[in-house]
Write an enzyme that holds these catalytic residues in place. Structure first.
Site, PDB file in Angstrom:
ATOM      1  N   ARG A 179      61.848  44.851  62.930  1.00 26.47           N
ATOM      2  CA  ARG A 179      61.559  43.657  62.524  1.00 26.47           C
ATOM      3  C   ARG A 179      60.127  43.287  62.400  1.00 26.47           C
ATOM      4  NH1 ARG A 179      63.620  39.444  66.455  1.00 26.47           N
ATOM      5  NH2 ARG A 179      63.372  38.184  64.784  1.00 26.47           N
ATOM      6  N   CYS A 238      56.684  37.085  69.896  1.00 23.67           N
ATOM      7  CA  CYS A 238      57.767  37.959  69.611  1.00 23.67           C
ATOM      8  C   CYS A 238      58.454  37.226  68.501  1.00 23.67           C
ATOM      9  CB  CYS A 238      58.762  38.095  70.967  1.00 23.67           C
ATOM     10  SG  CYS A 238      59.127  36.641  71.944  1.00 23.67           S
TER      11      CYS A 238
END
Length: 281
Positions: A179, A238
């Protein structure tokens, strides 16, 4: 004695009947937001209170502030007081997601000035593996007073953007490597990462059994990640300001305190198409 980072299973077991201790269950799944309440209702650590990641640990979304905006400080303080957290309460938080959700509440309590909060090392799985007692009995809540004070606050998108790729900020992305690179993005509408961010997957803080690595091992690994940068210059992020707290906790365990959280994280950053995006390593 106060616990401000981790509590192991034997220590928690010894304090289950301690009126000054409160256990909080924050099990949660992004793809099934009813999961936590469901499994908590089936079984939980005796005396544990359930808090929901979306309703209790986050504020309302407006389309540009990320998937888990910070809750209102006073509303959160009132919620914590309502479940029995006072200034002298030792809070122990657990989940079944390797501490990913529990870390968020750990950080939130510190944000409100309450340092007596620790993760159950190894979480729900460690409790079960040790033969820990479980129950489906809901605890009786005794409200108290919780007055929020100033803890280490978060940074916002403007703070991050002003310091992109400067020596004044060391941005660390806690998402999985794919990701971070912009691959296999199934949660947020844009794949990639904030320019200048380095990747430290939060699960790299853990041993194979789900417990945190020893402090000395974490310190060696994190010093390599910091690359001579001071911990106070570190900003964690994040996808939505949840798993980033795990990295902050790992730094605390490694005796590298002072880092901060970009709570909006990637989901807020990429909501503004005018902000720069990087892909790949």
């Amino acid at each position: 004695m106060s616990f401000t980072r981790l509590v192991d299973v034997p220590t928690l077991r010894a304090h289950l009947d301690d009126p000054n201790w409160l256990v909080i269950d924050v099990r949660h799944q992004l793809a099934d937001t009813a999961y936590g309440e469901r499994v908590y209702g089936d079984s939980h650590i005796p005396g544990a209170v359930f808090l929901h990641c979306d309703r209790d640990l986050s504020g309302p979304m407006n389309g540009s502030n990320g998937r888990h905006p910070l809750p209102d400080r006073q509303k959160l303080a009132a919620r914590l007081a309502g479940i029995g957290i006072g200034r002298q309460t030792q809070v122990v938080v657990y989940d079944d997601a390797q501490g990913m959700i529990a870390g968020r509440l750990w950080w939130l309590l510190r944000w409100l000035g309450h340092d007596k909060v620790a993760l159950l090392d190894g979480g729900w799985q460690a409790w079960l593996a040790s033969g820990g007692v479980v129950t489906d009995v809901l605890p009786t809540l005794v409200a108290t007073t919780f007055a929020a004070t100033e803890g280490i606050g978060p940074v916002d998108a403007a703070y991050v953007q002003e310091r992109l790729e400067t020596p004044h900020m060391h941005l660390i992305d806690a998402r999985s490597p794919d990701r971070y690179r912009g691959e296999n993005e199934t949660i947020d509408p844009v794949g990639g990462h904030i320019p200048g961010a380095v990747n430290r997957f939060f699960r790299d803080n853990l041993q194979a059994d789900g417990r945190f690595k020893p402090a000395a091992e974490l310190r060696a690994e994190w010093l390599a990640v910091l690359a001579d940068c001071a911990p106070e210059a570190v900003v964690h992020q994040c996808g939505s300001g949840v798993s980033a707290c795990h990295n902050m906790l790992a730094m605390e365990i490694a005796d590298l305190p002072g880092s901060r959280l970009y709570a909006g994280s990637w989901s807020e950053w990429c909501a503004d198409r005018g902000r720069p995006v990087a892909r790949g390593e």
